[in-house]
Write a protein that holds these residues in place. Structure first.
Motif, PDB file in Angstrom:
ATOM      1  N   LEU A 134     -27.972  53.263 -34.369  1.00 55.54           N
ATOM      2  CA  LEU A 134     -28.922  54.299 -34.750  1.00 55.54           C
ATOM      3  C   LEU A 134     -28.755  55.573 -33.909  1.00 55.54           C
ATOM      4  N   GLY A 135     -27.544  56.095 -33.884  1.00 56.84           N
ATOM      5  CA  GLY A 135     -27.282  57.360 -33.234  1.00 56.84           C
ATOM      6  C   GLY A 135     -27.219  57.324 -31.723  1.00 56.84           C
ATOM      7  N   VAL A 136     -27.141  56.129 -31.145  1.00 56.91           N
ATOM      8  CA  VAL A 136     -27.057  55.961 -29.696  1.00 56.91           C
ATOM      9  C   VAL A 136     -25.974  54.923 -29.413  1.00 56.91           C
ATOM     10  N   VAL A 137     -25.155  55.147 -28.366  1.00 67.65           N
ATOM     11  CA  VAL A 137     -24.244  54.093 -27.930  1.00 67.65           C
ATOM     12  C   VAL A 137     -24.883  53.389 -26.741  1.00 67.65           C
ATOM     13  N   THR A 138     -24.855  52.078 -26.770  1.00 68.90           N
ATOM     14  CA  THR A 138     -25.566  51.288 -25.773  1.00 68.90           C
ATOM     15  C   THR A 138     -24.720  50.129 -25.296  1.00 68.90           C
ATOM     16  N   THR A 139     -24.977  49.684 -24.081  1.00 72.96           N
ATOM     17  CA  THR A 139     -24.283  48.531 -23.526  1.00 72.96           C
ATOM     18  C   THR A 139     -25.211  47.798 -22.575  1.00 72.96           C
ATOM     19  N   HIS A 140     -24.894  46.523 -22.320  1.00 72.63           N
ATOM     20  CA  HIS A 140     -25.600  45.717 -21.342  1.00 72.63           C
ATOM     21  C   HIS A 140     -24.641  45.385 -20.203  1.00 72.63           C
ATOM     22  N   VAL A 141     -25.138  45.453 -18.974  1.00 69.37           N
ATOM     23  CA  VAL A 141     -24.346  45.106 -17.796  1.00 69.37           C
ATOM     24  C   VAL A 141     -25.017  43.903 -17.129  1.00 69.37           C
ATOM     25  N   PRO A 142     -24.450  42.706 -17.265  1.00 69.46           N
ATOM     26  CA  PRO A 142     -25.073  41.528 -16.654  1.00 69.46           C
ATOM     27  C   PRO A 142     -25.119  41.656 -15.129  1.00 69.46           C
ATOM     28  N   VAL A 143     -26.270  41.305 -14.555  1.00 69.51           N
ATOM     29  CA  VAL A 143     -26.456  41.342 -13.097  1.00 69.51           C
ATOM     30  C   VAL A 143     -27.238  40.110 -12.670  1.00 69.51           C
ATOM     31  N   GLY A 144     -27.325  39.913 -11.344  1.00 66.19           N
ATOM     32  CA  GLY A 144     -27.992  38.723 -10.839  1.00 66.19           C
ATOM     33  C   GLY A 144     -29.407  38.927 -10.372  1.00 66.19           C
ATOM     34  N   SER A 145     -29.836  40.175 -10.269  1.00 66.38           N
ATOM     35  CA  SER A 145     -31.189  40.448  -9.784  1.00 66.38           C
ATOM     36  C   SER A 145     -31.560  41.878 -10.121  1.00 66.38           C
ATOM     37  N   LEU A 146     -32.827  42.193  -9.950  1.00 67.33           N
ATOM     38  CA  LEU A 146     -33.295  43.558 -10.174  1.00 67.33           C
ATOM     39  C   LEU A 146     -32.644  44.523  -9.181  1.00 67.33           C
ATOM     40  N   GLU A 147     -32.444  44.055  -7.950  1.00 61.12           N
ATOM     41  CA  GLU A 147     -31.769  44.892  -6.953  1.00 61.12           C
ATOM     42  C   GLU A 147     -30.345  45.210  -7.387  1.00 61.12           C
ATOM     43  N   VAL A 191     -24.747  61.116 -31.064  1.00 58.23           N
ATOM     44  CA  VAL A 191     -23.646  60.952 -30.121  1.00 58.23           C
ATOM     45  C   VAL A 191     -22.654  62.096 -30.303  1.00 58.23           C
ATOM     46  N   THR A 192     -22.204  62.653 -29.181  1.00 58.06           N
ATOM     47  CA  THR A 192     -21.231  63.738 -29.184  1.00 58.06           C
ATOM     48  C   THR A 192     -20.019  63.322 -28.357  1.00 58.06           C
ATOM     49  N   PRO A 193     -18.933  64.124 -28.403  1.00 62.86           N
ATOM     50  CA  PRO A 193     -17.756  63.783 -27.598  1.00 62.86           C
ATOM     51  C   PRO A 193     -18.049  63.615 -26.111  1.00 62.86           C
ATOM     52  N   LEU A 194     -18.992  64.398 -25.570  1.00 65.05           N
ATOM     53  CA  LEU A 194     -19.329  64.219 -24.158  1.00 65.05           C
ATOM     54  C   LEU A 194     -19.871  62.823 -23.900  1.00 65.05           C
ATOM     55  N   ASP A 195     -20.662  62.292 -24.813  1.00 65.74           N
ATOM     56  CA  ASP A 195     -21.186  60.935 -24.638  1.00 65.74           C
ATOM     57  C   ASP A 195     -20.056  59.910 -24.604  1.00 65.74           C
ATOM     58  N   LEU A 196     -19.051  60.108 -25.442  1.00 70.06           N
ATOM     59  CA  LEU A 196     -17.910  59.196 -25.432  1.00 70.06           C
ATOM     60  C   LEU A 196     -17.171  59.270 -24.108  1.00 70.06           C
ATOM     61  N   SER A 197     -17.017  60.485 -23.581  1.00 70.78           N
ATOM     62  CA  SER A 197     -16.367  60.655 -22.288  1.00 70.78           C
ATOM     63  C   SER A 197     -17.173  59.989 -21.182  1.00 70.78           C
ATOM     64  N   LEU A 198     -18.487  60.161 -21.223  1.00 75.04           N
ATOM     65  CA  LEU A 198     -19.346  59.543 -20.214  1.00 75.04           C
ATOM     66  C   LEU A 198     -19.276  58.021 -20.282  1.00 75.04           C
ATOM     67  N   ALA A 199     -19.207  57.466 -21.476  1.00 76.06           N
ATOM     68  CA  ALA A 199     -19.102  56.013 -21.625  1.00 76.06           C
ATOM     69  C   ALA A 199     -17.846  55.496 -20.937  1.00 76.06           C
ATOM     70  N   GLY A 200     -16.744  56.221 -21.103  1.00 73.11           N
ATOM     71  CA  GLY A 200     -15.499  55.818 -20.453  1.00 73.11           C
ATOM     72  C   GLY A 200     -15.597  55.884 -18.946  1.00 73.11           C
TER      73      GLY A 200
END
Length: 230
Positions: free
Chosen positions: A27-40, A82-91
């Motif tokens: 829906l017009g946003v690129v998103t990802t999840h980064v698994p971690v072990g704690s809130l810290e 999403v714009t080209p800058l967003d793609l660059s930031l994702a990388g």
């Protein structure tokens, strides 16, 4: 969405750029999840992401910290897409996280998704005023997947609300339904789970853009993807 030469980026082009990085277009946003072990650990990962984005991340990058994951989203807020800058930031963000042995993913047990609330109305402007007042939502640019007049949560945490024009009253069916936007590879499993839970597939003619389902009492929901919309 525009490319470097000013032409509009298709949803397919965005997905082709970010899918290999573990991000998904929803829906017009690129998103990802980064698994971690704690809130810290989530906070540390968020710091890495913000540093990788740098000043260019302002107005593009948002982060949500949870005990088991960091949720990152990128889009150009001022444009609602999403714009080209967003793609660059994702990388850049993906590479910075990888250097710290953290990985971006859209495929674990909790799939990225976005919820929309669609409201059928005979007098859309009048009904829209009520929902804007009662929710505190705001007028901001939104993705082209939605019709004009959609309302956004100013914190971008709650579901988008949009309005569907009715030609005549329809007392035989509900007039508010949910759209559940998921990555394309998760759509079939979500539909199958809904059917196994007693739902009915009402219409798949627009697939893979969306499938219309109903619960055992006829209340409707759509499972949606970016595909089939370019």
């Amino acid at each position: 969405m525009t490319s470097s030469d000013g032409a509009a980026l298709t949803r397919g082009q965005v997905a082709e750029a970010v899918d290999p990085l573990g991000w998904r277009l929803i829906l017009g946003v690129v998103t990802t999840h980064v698994p971690v072990g704690s809130l810290e650990h989530a906070a540390r990962a968020a710091t890495l992401a913000v540093r990788a984005a740098g000043p260019e991340g302002e107005g593009h990058l948002t982060a949500e910290l949870l005990a088991d994951r960091l949720v990152l989203r990128l889009h150009t807020v001022a444009a609602g897409r999403v714009t080209p800058l967003d793609l660059s930031l994702a990388g850049r963000i993906t590479a910075a996280l990888a250097d710290a042995s953290l990985h971006t993913t859209a495929g674990d047990a909790v799939a990225p998704q976005t919820i929309e609330i669609a409201i059928d109305a005979l007098d859309v402007p009048r009904v829209r005023l009520f929902w804007q007042a009662v929710t505190g939502y705001v007028d901001e640019p939104h993705p082209p997947d939605l019709p004009p007049g959609a309302l956004q949560d100013p914190l971008r945490r709650g579901p988008t609300i949009w309005f569907q024009q009715m030609d005549e009253p329809r007392p035989q069916r509900n007039r508010i339904h949910l759209d559940v936007d998921v990555p394309p590879e998760h759509a079939r499993a979500r539909i199958d789970a809904a059917l196994a839970a007693g739902g009915t597939l009402l219409d798949d003619r627009a697939a893979p853009s969306f499938w219309v389902l109903a619960d055992p009492e006829g209340n409707e929901a759509c499972v949606c993807t970016w595909q089939g919309r370019d």
